[in-house]
Design a protein around this motif. Structure first.
Motif, PDB file in Angstrom:
ATOM      1  N   MET A 144       0.839  -1.208   0.000  1.00  0.00           N
ATOM      2  CA  MET A 144       0.000   0.000   0.000  1.00  0.00           C
ATOM      3  C   MET A 144       0.867   1.249   0.000  1.00  0.00           C
ATOM      4  O   MET A 144       1.894   1.286   0.666  1.00  0.00           O
ATOM      5  CB  MET A 144      -0.867   0.024   1.261  1.00  0.00           C
ATOM      6  CG  MET A 144      -1.723  -1.209   1.433  1.00  0.00           C
ATOM      7  SD  MET A 144      -2.379  -1.303   3.105  1.00  0.00           S
ATOM      8  CE  MET A 144      -3.737  -0.144   2.998  1.00  0.00           C
ATOM      9  N   ILE A 145       0.394   2.268  -0.715  1.00  0.00           N
ATOM     10  CA  ILE A 145       1.048   3.582  -0.640  1.00  0.00           C
ATOM     11  C   ILE A 145      -0.010   4.659  -0.863  1.00  0.00           C
ATOM     12  O   ILE A 145      -0.847   4.526  -1.760  1.00  0.00           O
ATOM     13  CB  ILE A 145       2.241   3.688  -1.621  1.00  0.00           C
ATOM     14  CG1 ILE A 145       2.998   4.987  -1.408  1.00  0.00           C
ATOM     15  CG2 ILE A 145       1.822   3.552  -3.072  1.00  0.00           C
ATOM     16  CD1 ILE A 145       4.422   4.965  -1.960  1.00  0.00           C
ATOM     17  N   ALA A 146       0.000   5.666   0.014  1.00  0.00           N
ATOM     18  CA  ALA A 146      -0.987   6.747  -0.081  1.00  0.00           C
ATOM     19  C   ALA A 146      -0.322   7.973  -0.708  1.00  0.00           C
ATOM     20  O   ALA A 146       0.899   8.002  -0.906  1.00  0.00           O
ATOM     21  CB  ALA A 146      -1.523   7.066   1.312  1.00  0.00           C
ATOM     22  N   LEU A 147      -1.125   8.961  -1.046  1.00  0.00           N
ATOM     23  CA  LEU A 147      -0.590  10.206  -1.638  1.00  0.00           C
ATOM     24  C   LEU A 147      -1.500  11.369  -1.284  1.00  0.00           C
ATOM     25  O   LEU A 147      -2.728  11.237  -1.353  1.00  0.00           O
ATOM     26  CB  LEU A 147      -0.512  10.069  -3.170  1.00  0.00           C
ATOM     27  CG  LEU A 147      -0.018  11.279  -3.979  1.00  0.00           C
ATOM     28  CD1 LEU A 147       0.688  10.827  -5.252  1.00  0.00           C
ATOM     29  CD2 LEU A 147      -1.129  12.266  -4.350  1.00  0.00           C
ATOM     30  N   SER A 148      -0.890  12.494  -0.890  1.00  0.00           N
ATOM     31  CA  SER A 148      -1.642  13.752  -0.894  1.00  0.00           C
ATOM     32  C   SER A 148      -0.680  14.894  -1.158  1.00  0.00           C
ATOM     33  O   SER A 148       0.542  14.695  -1.202  1.00  0.00           O
ATOM     34  CB  SER A 148      -2.432  13.978   0.399  1.00  0.00           C
ATOM     35  OG  SER A 148      -1.596  14.512   1.393  1.00  0.00           O
TER      36      SER A 148
END
Ligand code: BEZ
Length: 212
Positions: A55-59
């Motif tokens: 998993m990898i998130a981004l903002s």
């Protein structure tokens, strides 16, 4: 020596299941819906890793914001307010990746009028190609049970000649893909292929128990 993996799989001499990846963006750190989503994502890490999904998130916030907000997310989850989450968050503060990947939501803007990231979900297969994309507006939080469900469908249908019907859940019967001739389907699916009679007389609704 075997090093850690991102979306790459290194051959360590042991059999490894193919690695999948999920990239999910959210509009902004320190916002309510995003906090509930990342809290839930953190709780589901073991479910994703059971499926071999990194998993990898981004903002569009800074590393410093991500670290500080991580404490809030952990506290929201009833845990120690540490700076660490069980997955990384990309700090795309200059919106470079968000623009490249089409993640910006034209309807949601910050105080300077700049667009925020929408709630995008990209699932990548072991070949590093995009297998699924889902786009939610900033004002609608995602359903992570649904994301796990689609990962189960993507992984099953990547390896077996089946497709999952409406509202399918793991363990339900699946459909034989339309391109597979009946004779081959009989051989491939020893648990049986069941068709439903239709007014057209065409036998295209072919079900089989979910293969192992
Ligand atoms: C939220 O995460 O609560 C949110 C962020 C941007 C717009 C609307 C809601």
């Amino acid at each position: 020596m075997c090093h850690g993996v991102h979306l790459h799989i290194k051959n360590c001499g042991l059999f490894q299941h193919p690695l999948w990846g999920i990239l999910f963006s959210h509009p902004r750190d320190f916002t309510p819906v995003c906090t509930t989503e990342l809290g839930r994502a953190a709780k589901l890490v073991s479910e994703f890793s059971k499926r071999n999904v990194k998993m990898i998130a981004l903002s569009i916030d800074s590393v410093q914001d991500h670290l500080s907000w991580s404490k809030d997310i952990n506290a929201y989850n009833g845990e120690q307010p540490e700076e660490k989450l069980p997955f990384p968050i990309i700090a795309d503060a200059n919106r470079e990746l968000a623009v490249k990947l089409g993640m910006l939501d034209p309807d949601e803007r910050d105080k300077d009028g700049m667009p925020l990231t929408a709630r995008v979900v990209f699932v990548f297969g072991p070949d590093k190609k995009l297998k699924l994309s889902i786009l939610y507006p900033a004002t609608t939080g995602r359903n992570f049970d649904e994301i796990l469900r689609v990962v189960d469908s993507l992984q099953l249908t990547a390896y077996k000649k089946v497709a999952t019907p409406v509202d399918w859940k793991p363990g339900d019967s699946v459909m034989v893909v339309p391109t597979l001739p009946d004779e081959e389907a009989k051989k491939l699916f020893p648990k049986g292929v069941f068709t439903k009679d239709l007014p057209s007389g065409k036998k295209y609704l072919r079900y089989t128990p979910q293969p192992e």
